[in-house]
Scaffold this motif. Structure first.
Motif, PDB file in Angstrom:
ATOM      1  N   PRO A  21       0.831  -1.209   0.000  1.00  0.00           N
ATOM      2  CA  PRO A  21       0.000   0.000   0.000  1.00  0.00           C
ATOM      3  C   PRO A  21       0.864   1.257   0.000  1.00  0.00           C
ATOM      4  CG  PRO A  21       0.008  -1.014   2.174  1.00  0.00           C
ATOM      5  CD  PRO A  21       0.735  -1.950   1.258  1.00  0.00           C
ATOM      6  N   ALA A  22       0.281   2.335  -0.466  1.00  0.00           N
ATOM      7  CA  ALA A  22       0.989   3.623  -0.463  1.00  0.00           C
ATOM      8  C   ALA A  22       1.323   3.995   0.980  1.00  0.00           C
ATOM      9  CB  ALA A  22       0.120   4.696  -1.097  1.00  0.00           C
ATOM     10  N   PRO A  23       2.546   4.420   1.234  1.00  0.00           N
ATOM     11  CA  PRO A  23       2.933   4.782   2.601  1.00  0.00           C
ATOM     12  C   PRO A  23       2.219   6.052   3.061  1.00  0.00           C
ATOM     13  CG  PRO A  23       4.730   5.201   1.075  1.00  0.00           C
ATOM     14  CD  PRO A  23       3.648   4.550   0.295  1.00  0.00           C
ATOM     15  N   ASN A  24       1.965   6.113   4.361  1.00  0.00           N
ATOM     16  CA  ASN A  24       1.285   7.303   4.901  1.00  0.00           C
ATOM     17  C   ASN A  24       2.290   8.456   5.013  1.00  0.00           C
ATOM     18  OD1 ASN A  24       2.707   7.183   7.381  1.00  0.00           O
ATOM     19  ND2 ASN A  24       1.265   5.690   8.183  1.00  0.00           N
ATOM     20  N   LEU A 162      10.252   4.332  -0.748  1.00  0.00           N
ATOM     21  CA  LEU A 162       9.765   3.652   0.451  1.00  0.00           C
ATOM     22  C   LEU A 162       8.990   2.391   0.066  1.00  0.00           C
ATOM     23  CD1 LEU A 162       9.564   3.587   3.482  1.00  0.00           C
ATOM     24  CD2 LEU A 162       7.652   5.163   3.368  1.00  0.00           C
ATOM     25  N   ARG A 163       8.147   2.488  -0.943  1.00  0.00           N
ATOM     26  CA  ARG A 163       7.400   1.311  -1.409  1.00  0.00           C
ATOM     27  C   ARG A 163       8.357   0.248  -1.946  1.00  0.00           C
ATOM     28  NH1 ARG A 163       2.370   2.893  -5.016  1.00  0.00           N
ATOM     29  NH2 ARG A 163       1.949   0.694  -4.661  1.00  0.00           N
ATOM     30  N   GLN A 164       9.380   0.663  -2.669  1.00  0.00           N
ATOM     31  CA  GLN A 164      10.361  -0.289  -3.196  1.00  0.00           C
ATOM     32  C   GLN A 164      11.084  -0.995  -2.059  1.00  0.00           C
ATOM     33  OE1 GLN A 164      10.434  -0.874  -6.409  1.00  0.00           O
ATOM     34  NE2 GLN A 164      12.000  -2.430  -6.244  1.00  0.00           N
ATOM     35  N   GLU A 165      11.445  -0.247  -1.031  1.00  0.00           N
ATOM     36  CA  GLU A 165      12.120  -0.846   0.121  1.00  0.00           C
ATOM     37  C   GLU A 165      11.202  -1.844   0.820  1.00  0.00           C
ATOM     38  OE1 GLU A 165      13.415   1.068   4.227  1.00  0.00           O
ATOM     39  OE2 GLU A 165      14.772   1.698   2.606  1.00  0.00           O
ATOM     40  N   LEU A 166       9.922  -1.488   0.984  1.00  0.00           N
ATOM     41  CA  LEU A 166       8.963  -2.409   1.620  1.00  0.00           C
ATOM     42  C   LEU A 166       8.785  -3.679   0.773  1.00  0.00           C
ATOM     43  CD1 LEU A 166       6.287   0.184   2.805  1.00  0.00           C
ATOM     44  CD2 LEU A 166       7.887  -1.104   4.237  1.00  0.00           C
ATOM     45  N   ARG A 167       8.718  -3.524  -0.552  1.00  0.00           N
ATOM     46  CA  ARG A 167       8.608  -4.687  -1.437  1.00  0.00           C
ATOM     47  C   ARG A 167       9.818  -5.620  -1.291  1.00  0.00           C
ATOM     48  NH1 ARG A 167       6.902  -0.984  -5.583  1.00  0.00           N
ATOM     49  NH2 ARG A 167       4.680  -1.189  -5.849  1.00  0.00           N
ATOM     50  N   ASN A 168      11.002  -5.020  -1.303  1.00  0.00           N
ATOM     51  CA  ASN A 168      12.227  -5.828  -1.181  1.00  0.00           C
ATOM     52  C   ASN A 168      12.292  -6.538   0.153  1.00  0.00           C
ATOM     53  OD1 ASN A 168      13.050  -5.111  -3.736  1.00  0.00           O
ATOM     54  ND2 ASN A 168      14.465  -3.526  -3.045  1.00  0.00           N
ATOM     55  N   ASN A 169      11.894  -5.874   1.235  1.00  0.00           N
ATOM     56  CA  ASN A 169      11.895  -6.519   2.561  1.00  0.00           C
ATOM     57  C   ASN A 169      10.901  -7.677   2.588  1.00  0.00           C
ATOM     58  OD1 ASN A 169      13.812  -4.750   3.480  1.00  0.00           O
ATOM     59  ND2 ASN A 169      12.368  -3.398   4.511  1.00  0.00           N
TER      60      ASN A 169
END
Length: 173
Positions: A21-24, A162-169
């Motif tokens: 999801p889009a980060p807040n 931030l979304r890319q980092e969350l996806r990679n994690n």
């Protein structure tokens, strides 16, 4: 298979399949503050130059080089002479003479780029620089430090990173 699972290329491929999801706004602000230096604009340099035109004739190139060396000697003795020397010699070369910048490294021809960005504020390049435009006499005036832009101007980039980092994690887990 265990070796393949640790391959970063596989993590990137798998990460593309995770819906994040889009980060807040608070998460974006935290990320921006934690990675501020990544968003800093490069330093910009301001200087001046006198360009003496040359052509393919070796004699003309030699004369321009000698004239540039004399201009450098004059400027080393009296830097305030630049405007008068610019009027005398720079008007013949057209728009190339005068102020340089503000520019960041990589914006000038390679020969000029290497020398100009190595100078310190107030320093005159000790030798003429030859480019396709002619023989350059170069002075560095000042360096404008790069600033961190406001979050509002890089919000889309922050959200994407931030979304890319969350996806990679998520893919790594």
């Amino acid at each position: 298979i265990p070796e393949m699972l640790h391959d970063p290329r596989l993590v990137n491929i798998v990460a593309g399949h995770f819906r994040v999801p889009a980060p807040n706004p608070d998460a974006c602000l935290r990320y921006f503050r934690d990675h501020e230096e990544e968003f800093r604009e490069p330093d910009r340099y301001v200087g001046r130059q006198i360009v003496l035109p040359i052509d393919d004739d070796a004699h003309t190139q030699g004369e321009a080089w000698a004239r540039a060396e004399r201009i450098i000697a004059i400027l080393n003795f009296t830097p305030r002479m630049f405007p008068a020397l610019l009027l005398r010699y720079g008007s013949k070369s057209g728009a190339a003479s005068g102020q340089i910048g503000p520019v960041a490294p990589g914006a000038l021809p390679p020969q000029l780029d290497a020398i100009f960005f190595a100078l310190h504020p107030g320093e005159i390049c000790p030798v003429p620089v030859i480019t396709e435009a002619g023989v350059h006499v170069v002075l560095m005036d000042r360096i404008l430090p790069g600033e961190v832009p406001p979050l509002s101007s890089v919000a889309g980039r922050v959200s994407f990173l931030l979304r890319q980092e969350l996806r990679n994690n998520a893919a790594a887990r």
